[in-house]
Write a protein that holds these residues in place. Structure first.
Motif, PDB file in Angstrom:
ATOM      1  N   LYS A   1     -43.796-118.900 -14.615  1.00 33.67           N
ATOM      2  CA  LYS A   1     -44.181-119.211 -13.241  1.00 33.67           C
ATOM      3  C   LYS A   1     -43.106-118.777 -12.264  1.00 33.67           C
ATOM      4  O   LYS A   1     -43.373-118.564 -11.093  1.00 33.67           O
ATOM      5  N   ASP A   2     -41.896-118.634 -12.745  1.00 32.57           N
ATOM      6  CA  ASP A   2     -40.785-118.263 -11.878  1.00 32.57           C
ATOM      7  C   ASP A   2     -40.058-117.071 -12.493  1.00 32.57           C
ATOM      8  O   ASP A   2     -39.842-117.031 -13.702  1.00 32.57           O
ATOM      9  N   PHE A   3     -39.675-116.117 -11.658  1.00 34.73           N
ATOM     10  CA  PHE A   3     -38.972-114.927 -12.144  1.00 34.73           C
ATOM     11  C   PHE A   3     -37.688-115.294 -12.868  1.00 34.73           C
ATOM     12  O   PHE A   3     -37.304-114.638 -13.831  1.00 34.73           O
ATOM     13  N   ALA A   4     -37.034-116.357 -12.446  1.00 29.82           N
ATOM     14  CA  ALA A   4     -35.779-116.782 -13.068  1.00 29.82           C
ATOM     15  C   ALA A   4     -35.973-117.218 -14.519  1.00 29.82           C
ATOM     16  O   ALA A   4     -35.015-117.217 -15.297  1.00 29.82           O
ATOM     17  N   ASP A   5     -37.192-117.556 -14.904  1.00 28.92           N
ATOM     18  CA  ASP A   5     -37.461-117.989 -16.275  1.00 28.92           C
ATOM     19  C   ASP A   5     -37.584-116.834 -17.259  1.00 28.92           C
ATOM     20  O   ASP A   5     -37.642-117.058 -18.470  1.00 28.92           O
ATOM     21  N   LEU A   6     -37.632-115.606 -16.763  1.00 33.57           N
ATOM     22  CA  LEU A   6     -37.719-114.449 -17.655  1.00 33.57           C
ATOM     23  C   LEU A   6     -36.402-114.272 -18.407  1.00 33.57           C
ATOM     24  O   LEU A   6     -35.336-114.573 -17.875  1.00 33.57           O
ATOM     25  N   PRO A   7     -36.468-113.723 -19.637  1.00 32.76           N
ATOM     26  CA  PRO A   7     -35.224-113.389 -20.331  1.00 32.76           C
ATOM     27  C   PRO A   7     -34.469-112.292 -19.581  1.00 32.76           C
ATOM     28  O   PRO A   7     -35.069-111.544 -18.794  1.00 32.76           O
ATOM     29  N   LEU A   8     -33.177-112.166 -19.816  1.00 32.99           N
ATOM     30  CA  LEU A   8     -32.374-111.150 -19.127  1.00 32.99           C
ATOM     31  C   LEU A   8     -32.811-109.734 -19.470  1.00 32.99           C
ATOM     32  O   LEU A   8     -32.707-108.827 -18.649  1.00 32.99           O
TER      33      LEU A   8
ATOM     34  N   ILE B   1     -40.900-103.723 -23.961  1.00 39.39           N
ATOM     35  CA  ILE B   1     -41.967-103.033 -23.239  1.00 39.39           C
ATOM     36  C   ILE B   1     -43.195-103.928 -23.124  1.00 39.39           C
ATOM     37  O   ILE B   1     -43.819-104.021 -22.069  1.00 39.39           O
ATOM     38  N   SER B   2     -43.546-104.602 -24.206  1.00 44.21           N
ATOM     39  CA  SER B   2     -44.730-105.452 -24.161  1.00 44.21           C
ATOM     40  C   SER B   2     -44.550-106.618 -23.196  1.00 44.21           C
ATOM     41  O   SER B   2     -45.501-107.024 -22.522  1.00 44.21           O
ATOM     42  N   GLN B   3     -43.344-107.134 -23.083  1.00 42.03           N
ATOM     43  CA  GLN B   3     -43.088-108.212 -22.130  1.00 42.03           C
ATOM     44  C   GLN B   3     -43.184-107.712 -20.696  1.00 42.03           C
ATOM     45  O   GLN B   3     -43.746-108.383 -19.840  1.00 42.03           O
ATOM     46  N   VAL B   4     -42.640-106.528 -20.433  1.00 41.90           N
ATOM     47  CA  VAL B   4     -42.729-105.949 -19.085  1.00 41.90           C
ATOM     48  C   VAL B   4     -44.193-105.718 -18.735  1.00 41.90           C
ATOM     49  O   VAL B   4     -44.642-106.050 -17.632  1.00 41.90           O
ATOM     50  N   ALA B   5     -44.956-105.171 -19.672  1.00 38.16           N
ATOM     51  CA  ALA B   5     -46.375-104.926 -19.443  1.00 38.16           C
ATOM     52  C   ALA B   5     -47.098-106.225 -19.127  1.00 38.16           C
ATOM     53  O   ALA B   5     -47.940-106.280 -18.225  1.00 38.16           O
TER      54      ALA B   5
ATOM     55  N   SER C   1     -40.884 -91.930 -16.448  1.00 36.06           N
ATOM     56  CA  SER C   1     -40.789 -91.247 -15.154  1.00 36.06           C
ATOM     57  C   SER C   1     -39.606 -91.725 -14.327  1.00 36.06           C
ATOM     58  O   SER C   1     -39.311 -91.157 -13.287  1.00 36.06           O
ATOM     59  N   GLY C   2     -38.933 -92.795 -14.779  1.00 33.89           N
ATOM     60  CA  GLY C   2     -37.767 -93.299 -14.072  1.00 33.89           C
ATOM     61  C   GLY C   2     -38.086 -94.334 -13.007  1.00 33.89           C
ATOM     62  O   GLY C   2     -37.187 -94.792 -12.309  1.00 33.89           O
ATOM     63  N   HIS C   3     -39.357 -94.722 -12.875  1.00 29.99           N
ATOM     64  CA  HIS C   3     -39.711 -95.738 -11.892  1.00 29.99           C
ATOM     65  C   HIS C   3     -39.184 -97.116 -12.281  1.00 29.99           C
ATOM     66  O   HIS C   3     -38.885 -97.936 -11.411  1.00 29.99           O
ATOM     67  N   ILE C   4     -39.104 -97.365 -13.575  1.00 27.13           N
ATOM     68  CA  ILE C   4     -38.503 -98.612 -14.080  1.00 27.13           C
ATOM     69  C   ILE C   4     -37.303 -98.215 -14.927  1.00 27.13           C
ATOM     70  O   ILE C   4     -37.429 -97.451 -15.888  1.00 27.13           O
ATOM     71  N   ARG C   5     -36.150 -98.714 -14.548  1.00 28.59           N
ATOM     72  CA  ARG C   5     -34.907 -98.434 -15.263  1.00 28.59           C
ATOM     73  C   ARG C   5     -34.942 -99.130 -16.627  1.00 28.59           C
ATOM     74  O   ARG C   5     -35.428-100.257 -16.744  1.00 28.59           O
ATOM     75  N   SER C   6     -34.440 -98.446 -17.652  1.00 30.80           N
ATOM     76  CA  SER C   6     -34.439 -99.033 -18.988  1.00 30.80           C
ATOM     77  C   SER C   6     -33.233 -98.541 -19.784  1.00 30.80           C
ATOM     78  O   SER C   6     -32.539 -97.605 -19.373  1.00 30.80           O
ATOM     79  N   VAL C   7     -33.033 -99.179 -20.913  1.00 29.75           N
ATOM     80  CA  VAL C   7     -31.962 -98.802 -21.837  1.00 29.75           C
ATOM     81  C   VAL C   7     -32.620 -98.562 -23.185  1.00 29.75           C
ATOM     82  O   VAL C   7     -33.460 -99.352 -23.619  1.00 29.75           O
TER      83      VAL C   7
ATOM     84  N   VAL D   1     -36.989-104.828 -13.370  1.00 30.79           N
ATOM     85  CA  VAL D   1     -38.348-105.232 -13.006  1.00 30.79           C
ATOM     86  C   VAL D   1     -38.371-105.662 -11.538  1.00 30.79           C
ATOM     87  O   VAL D   1     -39.282-105.291 -10.793  1.00 30.79           O
ATOM     88  N   ALA D   2     -37.353-106.412 -11.127  1.00 36.56           N
ATOM     89  CA  ALA D   2     -37.263-106.841  -9.727  1.00 36.56           C
ATOM     90  C   ALA D   2     -37.137-105.642  -8.790  1.00 36.56           C
ATOM     91  O   ALA D   2     -37.773-105.594  -7.738  1.00 36.56           O
ATOM     92  N   GLU D   3     -36.331-104.653  -9.178  1.00 33.81           N
ATOM     93  CA  GLU D   3     -36.176-103.433  -8.376  1.00 33.81           C
ATOM     94  C   GLU D   3     -37.499-102.700  -8.236  1.00 33.81           C
ATOM     95  O   GLU D   3     -37.844-102.213  -7.162  1.00 33.81           O
ATOM     96  N   TYR D   4     -38.242-102.599  -9.317  1.00 35.48           N
ATOM     97  CA  TYR D   4     -39.528-101.916  -9.281  1.00 35.48           C
ATOM     98  C   TYR D   4     -40.499-102.641  -8.352  1.00 35.48           C
ATOM     99  O   TYR D   4     -41.215-102.004  -7.572  1.00 35.48           O
ATOM    100  N   LEU D   5     -40.524-103.951  -8.433  1.00 36.90           N
ATOM    101  CA  LEU D   5     -41.428-104.734  -7.603  1.00 36.90           C
ATOM    102  C   LEU D   5     -41.074-104.680  -6.128  1.00 36.90           C
ATOM    103  O   LEU D   5     -41.948-104.802  -5.270  1.00 36.90           O
ATOM    104  N   SER D   6     -39.797-104.498  -5.821  1.00 31.85           N
ATOM    105  CA  SER D   6     -39.379-104.468  -4.422  1.00 31.85           C
ATOM    106  C   SER D   6     -39.455-103.073  -3.808  1.00 31.85           C
ATOM    107  O   SER D   6     -39.287-102.928  -2.600  1.00 31.85           O
ATOM    108  N   ALA D   7     -39.691-102.066  -4.632  1.00 32.62           N
ATOM    109  CA  ALA D   7     -39.758-100.680  -4.135  1.00 32.62           C
ATOM    110  C   ALA D   7     -41.041-100.403  -3.393  1.00 32.62           C
ATOM    111  O   ALA D   7     -42.027-101.022  -3.495  1.00 32.62           O
TER     112      ALA D   7
END
Length: 72
Positions: free
Chosen positions: A16-23, A27-31, A47-53, A66-72
């Motif tokens: 329910k809150d973004f802060a509750d997500l793991p650090l 991929i399945s969790q992001v989806a 494509s580089g729209h979402i930064r990953s390692v 994920v926050a960066e992608y949502l704010s773009a």
């Protein structure tokens, strides 16, 4: 859990809150959080729209990416 650390799992339900997500998310969790399909999520990462390692053969996505992608 046997066989080593396995802390990243599919979320039972989106938090329910973004802060509750793991650090770091799989991929399945992001989806799941973004309500996207797996292939679409991989496409955004490639494509580089979402930064990953890349860790071995797997991708991990920092929660901040994920926050960066949502704010773009």
């Amino acid at each position: 859990m046997s066989g080593g650390l396995r802390m990243i799992r599919k979320l039972d339900q989106p938090p329910k809150d973004f802060a509750d997500l793991p650090l770091v998310l799989s991929i399945s969790q992001v989806a799941q959080v973004l309500n996207l399909g797996r292939d679409t999520t991989y496409g955004l990462i490639r494509s580089g729209h979402i930064r990953s390692v890349r860790v071995g053969r797997q991708y991990r996505v920092p929660k901040t990416a994920v926050a960066e992608y949502l704010s773009a």
